[in-house]
Design an enzyme around this catalytic site. Structure first.
Site, mmCIF file in Angstrom:
data_model
loop_
_atom_site.group_PDB
_atom_site.id
_atom_site.type_symbol
_atom_site.label_atom_id
_atom_site.label_comp_id
_atom_site.label_asym_id
_atom_site.label_seq_id
_atom_site.Cartn_x
_atom_site.Cartn_y
_atom_site.Cartn_z
ATOM 1 C CG ASP A 137 5.383 3.604 1.278
ATOM 2 O OD1 ASP A 137 6.065 3.972 2.394
ATOM 3 O OD2 ASP A 137 4.340 3.674 0.588
ATOM 4 C CE1 TYR A 192 -4.112 2.942 0.917
ATOM 5 C CE2 TYR A 192 -2.046 3.142 2.799
ATOM 6 C CZ TYR A 192 -2.955 3.391 1.333
ATOM 7 O OH TYR A 192 -4.324 4.460 1.675
ATOM 8 C CE LYS A 235 0.680 4.314 8.124
ATOM 9 N NZ LYS A 235 0.686 3.222 6.726
HETATM 10 C C1 LIG Z 1 0.261 4.389 5.623
HETATM 11 C C2 LIG Z 1 0.470 4.662 4.543
HETATM 12 C C3 LIG Z 1 0.664 5.129 3.852
HETATM 13 C C4 LIG Z 1 0.486 6.590 3.258
HETATM 14 O O1 LIG Z 1 0.560 7.768 4.741
HETATM 15 P P1 LIG Z 1 -0.902 8.466 4.901
HETATM 16 O O2 LIG Z 1 -0.124 9.484 6.304
HETATM 17 O O3 LIG Z 1 -2.105 7.160 5.741
HETATM 18 O O4 LIG Z 1 -0.878 9.077 3.599
HETATM 19 C C5 LIG Z 1 2.065 5.276 2.278
HETATM 20 N N1 LIG Z 1 2.434 3.716 2.778
HETATM 21 C C6 LIG Z 1 2.687 3.034 3.583
HETATM 22 C C7 LIG Z 1 4.108 1.736 3.434
HETATM 23 C C8 LIG Z 1 1.880 3.500 4.532
HETATM 24 O O5 LIG Z 1 1.700 1.970 5.612
#
Ligand SMILES: *Cc1c(COP(=O)(O)O)cnc(C)c1O
Length: 438
Positions: free
Chosen positions: A249, A154, A277
């Site tokens: 990511d 994601y 996060k």
């Molecule tokens: C949570 C998440 C996102 C998106 O971050 P938001 O602050 O919710 O927009 C992108 N990549 C990863 C791996 C995530 O866990």
């Protein structure tokens, strides 16, 4: 028996149920982010009143040991005194200026010091923005359009990345959200996670048109799925050979698996890194960082546009810096590792005692307990686990005061605030919950 148990459960969450009904009248689905609705566990959500350390408290007065941690950010625990003090102090000086501050430079420097691959950084307000900006940068830098991503990873909710594999074949990208034009989805090629041959095939097939390979170095949005041996190293080598950028990511893994993220843990040098996060310490912060020659093509120095009214917001920046300062203290990651290892071992033993087959995947302070007797290495593996069993387990744990993510496709997050007593109580509750579903 069953009827009275059900009644007790309903009474326990009466105020939450009422609040949810009311919220549904004004918010689509009653929530501002879908998983919060508890659809994944066939229940209604718990409405949170407050949180402190490892605990959250709902509006019915129930207390829970929290393994969601706001989906990752709360690694130092809820309402940590030094984070709260930093936020209060910042707020008193004004909540937003839309002009540069010293605190932004200081936070950027902390991030650069933590990550070998990061020479410059842009601060934003979410993980979604971080990944969206990283792929725009990759496309602007390489002048290519295609992004390769992995099924089950994601990367936030921007159009290009709401694409998952239909059949697991590289060329079968389909939009998995309504409202994403096929013309955009087509530019995202999806391959299975942990399948190096599929990456090779996709790179070969689209050679000359690929901007970047984008990957969660440890899959953490399909439950926890670690990379198989050599997976990340091979991707790095293939990208370098083809002049394709490698984007990690690290929105979940950054500052969690190690201070320098998964790239420190696995010793990989990447071109761009997405953060979110944890770096916000519970406030809205995202960041994209990487090689200076790539970062410098961002406006105002370069032609790739990105902007944000609240980017580098002083309160968010203060929470971020305070959180990173705590994590920089000696022994944090050792403590996270030992609490998490204890939890993993306890869960495994409790499941075994109850005769329930589980596969626990853990990397540092993130782990998932999958209901299956097989290894879990791909999104397809996760999908083939026993989701019904997870739902029962979730209900059993919630009833015993353990707040897990309300979905079989999410991680358990351990924080610095989780005590030995918390972990032991969790294992005890898990034992009872396993026996119940057996
Ligand atoms: C949570 C998440 C996102 C998106 O971050 P938001 O602050 O919710 O927009 C992108 N990549 C990863 C791996 C995530 O866990």
């Amino acid at each position: 028996m069953i009827a009275s148990g059900m009644k007790e459960k309903l009474n326990k969450h009466q105020e939450s149920a009422r609040a949810f009904a009311e919220a549904c009248r004004v918010l689509p689905g009653g929530v501002n982010s879908p998983v919060r609705a508890f659809d994944g566990v066939d229940a209604g959500p718990v409405f949170v009143a407050s949180a402190k350390g490892s605990k959250i408290f709902d509006i019915d007065g129930n207390e829970y040991i929290d393994y969601v941690g706001s989906w990752g950010p709360m690694i130092v625990g809820h309402a940590h005194p030094s984070v709260i003090a930093a936020v209060e102090a910042a707020a008193r000086k004004g909540t937003s200026f839309g002009a540069p501050t010293l605190a932004e430079t200081a936070l950027a420097q902390k991030i650069i010091d933590a990550f070998d691959s990061i020479e410059k950084v842009r601060l934003l307000s979410s993980g979604t923005e971080a990944v969206m900006t990283a792929i725009r940068l990759a496309r602007g830098y390489t002048k290519k359009d295609i992004i390769i991503k992995m099924a089950g990873c994601y990367h936030g909710h921007s159009d290009s990345l709401l694409v998952a594999a239909g059949s697991g074949l590289a060329e079968s990208a389909i939009a998995s959200s309504a409202g994403v034009p096929d013309a955009i989805a087509k530019l995202t090629v999806v391959v299975p996670y942990n399948d190096i041959e599929a990456v090779k095939a996709a790179l070969a097939k689209h050679k000359g048109n690929i901007a970047a390979v984008l990957v969660e170095p440890v899959g953490a949005n399909m439950g926890v799925v670690p990379p198989i041996n050599g997976y990340l190293q091979t991707i790095r080598r293939l990208c370098t050979a083809d002049g394709v950028l490698l984007i990690f990511d690290e929105v979940i893994t950054g500052f969690r698996l190690a201070f320098g993220g998964a790239q420190e843990l696995f010793g990989i040098n990447v071109d761009l890194t997405c953060l979110g996060k944890i770096i916000g310490g519970g406030l809205p912060v995202g960041a994209v960082g990487g090689r200076a020659d790539i970062m410098d093509i961002l406006a105002p120095t370069g032609p790739v546009y990105q902007a944000g009214t609240l980017s580098g917001n002083p309160i968010a920046t203060a929470a971020a810096s305070a959180t990173l300062d705590i994590l920089a203290e000696k022994g944090c990651y050792e403590k996270l590792e030992s609490s998490s290892a204890k939890l993993e071992a306890g869960l495994a033993e409790a499941a075994k005692d109850a005769g329930i087959a589980v596969t626990i995947n853990r990397v540092g302070s993130i782990q998932s307990c999958f209901f299956t007797d097989r290894p879990v290495r791909t999104f397809a593996d996760v999908q083939s686990t026993d989701i019904q069993r997870f739902k029962k387990f979730f209900a059993g744990m919630l009833g015993r005061g353990i707040y897990l993510a309300p979905s079989a496709f999410e991680a358990m997050f351990v924080s610095l605030a989780h005590s030995t007593d918390d972990i032991e109580r969790t294992i005890e509750a898990a034992g009872a919950s396993f026996r119940e579903i057996g």
